[in-house]
Design a protein around this motif. Structure first.
Motif, PDB file in Angstrom:
ATOM      1  N   PHE A   1       0.830  -1.211   0.000  1.00 22.56           N
ATOM      2  CA  PHE A   1       0.000   0.000   0.000  1.00 22.56           C
ATOM      3  C   PHE A   1       0.862   1.257   0.000  1.00 22.56           C
ATOM      4  O   PHE A   1       0.590   2.208  -0.746  1.00 22.56           O
ATOM      5  CB  PHE A   1      -0.920  -0.003   1.214  1.00 22.56           C
ATOM      6  CG  PHE A   1      -1.693   1.277   1.394  1.00 22.56           C
ATOM      7  CD1 PHE A   1      -2.660   1.656   0.476  1.00 22.56           C
ATOM      8  CD2 PHE A   1      -1.447   2.106   2.476  1.00 22.56           C
ATOM      9  CE1 PHE A   1      -3.377   2.838   0.635  1.00 22.56           C
ATOM     10  CE2 PHE A   1      -2.160   3.288   2.644  1.00 22.56           C
ATOM     11  CZ  PHE A   1      -3.120   3.649   1.716  1.00 22.56           C
ATOM     12  N   GLU A   2       1.894   1.258   0.795  1.00 21.75           N
ATOM     13  CA  GLU A   2       2.749   2.445   0.871  1.00 21.75           C
ATOM     14  C   GLU A   2       3.374   2.776  -0.483  1.00 21.75           C
ATOM     15  O   GLU A   2       3.569   3.946  -0.819  1.00 21.75           O
ATOM     16  CB  GLU A   2       3.853   2.233   1.913  1.00 21.75           C
ATOM     17  CG  GLU A   2       3.372   2.261   3.350  1.00 21.75           C
ATOM     18  CD  GLU A   2       2.852   0.912   3.829  1.00 21.75           C
ATOM     19  OE1 GLU A   2       2.694   0.745   5.044  1.00 21.75           O
ATOM     20  OE2 GLU A   2       2.607   0.013   2.982  1.00 21.75           O
TER      21      GLU A   2
ATOM     22  N   GLY B   1       7.161   4.804   6.180  1.00 16.11           N
ATOM     23  CA  GLY B   1       6.857   6.130   5.652  1.00 16.11           C
ATOM     24  C   GLY B   1       6.155   6.070   4.311  1.00 16.11           C
ATOM     25  O   GLY B   1       6.293   5.115   3.558  1.00 16.11           O
ATOM     26  N   MET B   2       5.400   7.130   4.028  1.00 19.48           N
ATOM     27  CA  MET B   2       4.622   7.189   2.789  1.00 19.48           C
ATOM     28  C   MET B   2       5.422   7.737   1.600  1.00 19.48           C
ATOM     29  O   MET B   2       4.973   7.645   0.469  1.00 19.48           O
ATOM     30  CB  MET B   2       3.370   8.054   2.992  1.00 19.48           C
ATOM     31  CG  MET B   2       2.313   7.396   3.850  1.00 19.48           C
ATOM     32  SD  MET B   2       1.609   5.942   3.033  1.00 19.48           S
ATOM     33  CE  MET B   2       0.390   5.430   4.252  1.00 19.48           C
ATOM     34  N   ASP B   3       6.607   8.321   1.854  1.00 23.65           N
ATOM     35  CA  ASP B   3       7.406   8.866   0.764  1.00 23.65           C
ATOM     36  C   ASP B   3       8.471   7.902   0.279  1.00 23.65           C
ATOM     37  O   ASP B   3       9.070   8.099  -0.769  1.00 23.65           O
ATOM     38  CB  ASP B   3       8.083  10.169   1.192  1.00 23.65           C
ATOM     39  CG  ASP B   3       7.092  11.294   1.399  1.00 23.65           C
ATOM     40  OD1 ASP B   3       6.040  11.272   0.739  1.00 23.65           O
ATOM     41  OD2 ASP B   3       7.362  12.175   2.235  1.00 23.65           O
ATOM     42  N   GLY B   4       8.751   6.847   1.070  1.00 25.57           N
ATOM     43  CA  GLY B   4       9.812   5.932   0.716  1.00 25.57           C
ATOM     44  C   GLY B   4      11.175   6.499   1.066  1.00 25.57           C
ATOM     45  O   GLY B   4      11.304   7.560   1.671  1.00 25.57           O
TER      46      GLY B   4
ATOM     47  N   LYS C   1      -6.275  -1.879   9.269  1.00 25.51           N
ATOM     48  CA  LYS C   1      -5.112  -2.021   8.411  1.00 25.51           C
ATOM     49  C   LYS C   1      -4.725  -0.647   7.860  1.00 25.51           C
ATOM     50  O   LYS C   1      -5.582   0.228   7.723  1.00 25.51           O
ATOM     51  CB  LYS C   1      -5.420  -2.974   7.256  1.00 25.51           C
ATOM     52  CG  LYS C   1      -5.767  -4.383   7.703  1.00 25.51           C
ATOM     53  CD  LYS C   1      -6.167  -5.236   6.507  1.00 25.51           C
ATOM     54  CE  LYS C   1      -6.577  -6.637   6.950  1.00 25.51           C
ATOM     55  NZ  LYS C   1      -7.023  -7.465   5.807  1.00 25.51           N
ATOM     56  N   PRO C   2      -3.459  -0.428   7.530  1.00 22.42           N
ATOM     57  CA  PRO C   2      -3.049   0.898   7.046  1.00 22.42           C
ATOM     58  C   PRO C   2      -3.879   1.403   5.883  1.00 22.42           C
ATOM     59  O   PRO C   2      -4.273   2.564   5.846  1.00 22.42           O
ATOM     60  CB  PRO C   2      -1.577   0.669   6.634  1.00 22.42           C
ATOM     61  CG  PRO C   2      -1.123  -0.452   7.480  1.00 22.42           C
ATOM     62  CD  PRO C   2      -2.309  -1.350   7.656  1.00 22.42           C
ATOM     63  N   GLU C   3      -4.167   0.512   4.926  1.00 22.18           N
ATOM     64  CA  GLU C   3      -4.924   0.950   3.752  1.00 22.18           C
ATOM     65  C   GLU C   3      -6.375   1.261   4.069  1.00 22.18           C
ATOM     66  O   GLU C   3      -7.044   1.976   3.317  1.00 22.18           O
ATOM     67  CB  GLU C   3      -4.838  -0.109   2.647  1.00 22.18           C
ATOM     68  CG  GLU C   3      -5.448  -1.462   2.984  1.00 22.18           C
ATOM     69  CD  GLU C   3      -4.483  -2.427   3.630  1.00 22.18           C
ATOM     70  OE1 GLU C   3      -4.761  -3.637   3.599  1.00 22.18           O
ATOM     71  OE2 GLU C   3      -3.451  -1.964   4.166  1.00 22.18           O
TER      72      GLU C   3
END
Length: 999
Positions: free
Chosen positions: A366-367, A646-649, A480-482
């Motif tokens: 998802f990330e 993290g969401m930016d990687g 869940k995160p998503e």
């Protein structure tokens, strides 16, 4: 209903299959055997097939004379003791063999299954307990039609009955037949007829086999094959490929396809669409959900049913659904804009791995999901659409990371209506993050959900509060995160209140009854068509009535709990989950976890940002213009650390050559070289232009506001020099005094999300002007209530054009009803002097002059233009699309293109209209109908022009009564297919390709 399962059912099933009677390669096409439970072998252990003493079925000891459908006996099955019966197996079964299996059942509680299974149930396991026929004696018929998967090679196939209930069940007349091909009903409806050559069909067949081997279908750009489709007795070129992620789209003989029509062609007003078995979308339930969304102006795809014939073989009835293209938006009265989604590649890579090897890895699928547009090539080639996409992906990433409030990201009314309708229809399959699709509305710079893939398999319409989405979220213990994508919405007070309002509206008894009644005729037709092929299916409209009743019953409690939940909770932010390297990383391709974006472009290089979501260290090797090999090796390899959270990687930036289209790299755990495309857009950081502007709003300190009384905002009565944006949020009413002059300079703008009242007088008109011609328009967006403009002059204005947020009108009203009287609009410097979209309006006693392009352009609106003059117009004087308009007592002179233009299924009525010295007097195109009464068209190059411009529409029409066309170069130019009725006389078109003359 037949179900496909992918796990071993029970040990008992396997035992039965291995002890059943086996026949090797003795079941050719056309063979049919019947177990009537009458005759048994000498030892009584097996049944003898009807008419063939050499063929036996096991469970002869369960013969019973207590019940019988035919003859004197049947098979008695007893729960847990003698659960199975009538077992017969065939060895040597190959791929793509057709079987039809049926049995008669007598059961007190509707339990008792007919089963077909391979020795490895993961390859094939089918069961049904739904009757397709019944007798007045209480006996019911079960039936399975199947096509063996393409992965079948010398497999064993077993047929048997199974008592899965708690009471005795009788079975009789088990029939097994191998067909030459499936049997489908004959339909009177016009079919979709497709022709493929051997090469194309072979490619599709191989792709299907690979999907079965992998457990899912992975689509690629090179999957498309060329074919033909019959269209009005002509062969039209098409491209098609298999579609659908799960194998339920590829079972049997009814495979799912995506079809693209060639340029200039359309089917049923669609350019690209999908076809799939109705069973994959729960028959009529998906169609009903689409209709309910449409009736409530919730954006959705067009959907219906049609028979399909491929290579002269009937494939039965299919459900068709349009794809995500601009035609979807136009058909739902939306202006063209990007349609976007989250990438699903990593998610399906995991699903493929699990289906094949039973490995489920905890990795950031998802990330890593980035934002992609549909029709990427067309969007990137159009500067306006590209800017819109850049804003759309910012909104999507804010949504994903939960870094902004829903009201700043979405058209909140549309979003709340969508989620409320989910509770009515229970069509929540499309709610999953990887199924979500959004339209970027370029006018309001916000996202709007598109409902699709929302079928429900809910079997009990008497749903309780436990089935309500808000209640489920409130009481959820693990997220869940998503799932934060939609869970967090319900902690926002604005969204929650709108959701509750729409839930009450949609569940209203009179409302739901009216909507179901309006759909009943079409629903009955489709139900009858479906039952021809699927006799066990029957649509029950009471599902929606009972669903609405349940909502009405539990709504007070949901309101109470949701309001309390909102007050006590804070904005939900998804947690940062830490990911670590896994020994199974070698099974994954890092390509779907690494993204490269173009940040800046210089004359000799570009700077890219690479975002790594792969839990392994990466080494970047070089770039290439083509995908096949590395052309430019990096002199010093760039490394990137392994991703953890993290969401930016993990982000690295470096320069590459300007011709670089692909980036090559390898991971620490895998020596293979991988490549990814370099996106021709930057990573979506920051705010959208609208967000930037409205984040700065503070009405209390604005130098242009006289006072705020309650919700009324009073503009100063003065000669105002406005050199900064004047922005009004929603929830107000803006009042302009007579005599106010507003001079917008330095690209200043007026944008109001609230209704306006501009009540000037003849002696003291209100003036909106721009002395330096830079004004970014006068715009009203989704005002909520009607606006009034009287004795006002708009002059010398440009349109909104701020960092990619671009409109077309000097004066714009969007979803904002308005009456404009005694008003002048002149000397504009943009595409439209007045642009009204999705609104009701009256334009009365107004004057348009010295207009740069179109004077009055309106889309998807209803209104009147009366007692108004249009003089010296650079393009069209009046241009309407998808609208219903009355034009009365109007004078049009010197329009460089069209005096009046109706397009995209508009209905225009002109009365007492005079059109002089224009290129085209009146144009009707694309299914529009224009009625002209008591009017004059004088000295135009073309008096009337009728044509079809867009293939997804159709020819146009016009009706003239007591109307004169004089002194024109050509009175009428009518394309073939279009017609004019002139004082009762029918005139059919004879011109070809008229659109090429003008567009």
């Amino acid at each position: 209903m037949i179900k496909y399962l992918f796990s071993v059912n029970t040990l008992l099933v396997i035992v039965v299959l291995f002890t059943s009677c086996i026949r090797f390669n003795e079941f050719p096409q056309g063979k049919k055997i019947v177990c009537d439970a009458e005759s048994r072998t000498a030892d009584g252990s097996k049944f003898i097939a009807l008419g063939d003493p050499d063929l036996h079925f096991i469970s002869g000891s369960q013969q019973s004379d207590m019940q019988a459908y035919t003859g004197a006996h049947s098979v008695l099955t007893i729960p847990k003791i003698k659960m199975y019966g009538m077992t017969y197996a065939i060895n040597g079964v190959g791929s793509d063999q057709f079987f039809k299996v049926s049995v008669w059942r007598k059961s007190k509680d509707g339990n008792g299954l007919l089963v077909v299974a391979a020795s490895n149930p993961e390859l094939l396991y089918l069961k049904t307990k739904v009757a397709i026929d019944s007798a007045n004696t209480g006996w019911e018929k079960l039936e399975i039609n199947l096509r063996t998967p393409p992965t079948f090679e010398n497999e064993k196939l077993s047929f048997y009955v199974w008592n899965n209930g708690s009471d005795s069940v009788f079975f009789d007349d088990l029939t097994i037949e191998r067909l030459y091909k499936p049997e489908y009903p004959e339909y009177n409806e016009k079919p979709i007829v497709i022709e493929l050559d051997t090469t194309a069909y072979s490619k599709i067949y191989k792709k299907r086999k690979i999907a079965f081997e992998n457990g899912i279908l992975e689509s690629a750009d090179n999957d498309w094959v060329k074919g033909f489709m019959f269209q009005n007795n002509d062969l039209v070129k098409i491209k098609l490929r298999l579609k659908g992620d799960w194998l339920d789209h590829l079972y049997g003989d009814k495979w799912s396809y995506r079809i693209k029509m060639k340029s200039g062609a359309a089917w049923n007003r669609l350019r690209t669409f999908s076809i799939q078995t109705p069973e994959a979308r729960n028959y009529l339930m998906e169609w009903m959900a689409h209709q309910l969304y449409q009736k409530n102006d919730i954006l959705t795809t067009r959907y219906g049913f049609a028979p399909v014939i491929i290579n002269r073989e009937s494939k039965g009835l299919f459900a068709w659904e349009e794809h995500f293209e601009k035609q979807l938006l136009e058909s739902r009265n939306r202006r063209e804009g990007p349609i976007v989604k989250f990438s699903e590649d990593a998610f399906w890579q995991l699903q493929k791995l699990f289906a094949r090897d039973k490995i489920w890895m905890q990795i950031p699928f998802f990330e890593t999901a980035n934002v992609l547009p549909f029709g990427e090539k067309a969007i990137l080639e159009n500067p306006s659409l590209k800017n819109q996409f850049l804003n759309a992906q910012k909104l999507m990433m804010q949504y994903k990371a939960q870094t902004n409030s829903p009201n700043n990201i979405f058209d909140l009314d549309k979003l709340a209506a969508y989620y409320a309708m989910l509770d009515v229809t229970h069509a929540r399959h499309g709610m999953a993050w990887h199924n979500q699709r959004f339209y970027y509305n370029p006018v309001i710079s916000k996202l709007e959900p598109i409902s699709f893939d929302g079928y429900t398999t809910h079997e009990d319409p008497d749903v309780s509060i436990n089935d309500n989405l808000a209640y489920t979220i409130i009481h959820s213990k693990e997220i869940k995160p998503e799932e934060y994508l939609y869970y967090s919405l319900f902690s926002d007070s604005l969204f929650a209140n709108k959701y509750l309002d729409y839930l009450e509206k949609f569940s209203d008894e009179k409302t739901i009854e009216k909507q179901l009644l309006s759909l009943s005729v079409e629903a009955t037709l489709y139900d009858s068509l479906l039952r021809l092929e699927f006799p066990y299916y029957h649509y029950d409209s009471n599902f929606f009535r009972k669903s609405a009743q349940s909502i009405r019953d539990y709504l007070p409690q949901v309101k109470k709990e949701l309001i309390s939940y909102v007050e006590s909770s804070h904005w939900m932010v998804p947690p940062d989950i830490s990911y670590a390297a896994d020994s199974n990383l070698r099974f994954l391709s890092p390509e779907t976890f690494v993204h490269a974006y173009t940040e800046t472009v210089d004359s000799d290089s570009i700077v890219i940002s690479v975002h790594n979501f792969f839990p392994d260290k990466l080494l970047f090797l070089g770039t290439s213009e083509l995908s096949g090999f590395i052309y430019n090796y990096f002199p010093n390899s760039f490394a990137c650390d392994a991703y953890h959270q993290g969401m930016d990687g993990i982000v690295v930036n470096f320069k590459v050559d300007t011709l670089a289209n692909y980036l090559f790299f390898k991971s620490e755990s895998n020596p293979e070289v991988f490549r990814i495309p370099i996106y021709r857009w930057p990573y979506p950081n920051g705010l959208t232009p609208r967000q930037e502007l409205f984040n700065r709003v503070d009405l209390e300190v604005s130098p242009y506001i006289e006072k705020i009384v309650g919700n009324e905002v009073f503009i100063k009565k003065d000669s105002l020099l406005i050199d900064r944006p004047l922005l009004i949020p929603e929830g107000y009413h803006v009042v302009f005094h007579a005599g106010t002059v507003m001079n917008f300079v330095n690209c200043a703008m007026f944008i109001s999300c609230s209704p306006i009242s501009m009540n000037g007088t003849i002696d003291a008109p209100i003036v909106i002007t721009s002395s330096d011609s830079s004004a970014n328009g006068f715009t009203v967006l989704q005002a909520g209530e009607k606006s009034f403009i009287n004795n006002t002059r708009f002059e010398n204005l440009n349109t909104l054009n701020y960092k990619g947020w671009t409109l077309t009108g000097a004066v714009t009203f969007y979803e904002s009803d308005v009456d404009i009287v005694h008003t002048e609009i002149l000397n504009n410097h943009c595409e439209d002097a007045l642009n009204i979209v999705r609104s009701s309006f009256v334009v009365d006693q107004c004057h348009f002059t010295h207009v740069y392009a179109d004077a009055f352009d309106s889309d998807f609106s209803q209104g009147q233009v009366i007692n108004t003059d249009f003089i010296q117009i650079g393009n069209d004087a009046i241009d309407f699309s998808g609208s219903q308009i009355l034009i009365r007592q109007v004078n049009i002179s010197q329009a460089n293109d069209k005096g009046v233009s109706g397009g995209e299924n508009s209905q225009l009525t002109l009365e007492d209209v005079t059109i002089t010295n224009c290129n085209i007097g009146i144009a009707s195109k694309d299914l529009s109908m224009v009625e002209v009464i008591n009017s004059n068209i004088i000295h135009c190059n073309y008096g009337l022009v009728l044509l079809q411009k867009k293939p997804e529409y159709g020819p146009a029409g016009m009706m003239l009564k007591n109307t004169k066309i004089s002194d024109s170069e050509l009175n009428m130019l009518i394309e073939i297919g279009s017609t004019v009725i002139f004082d009762g006389k029918l005139i059919s078109g004879d011109a070809s390709e008229v659109s090429k003359m003008f567009y």
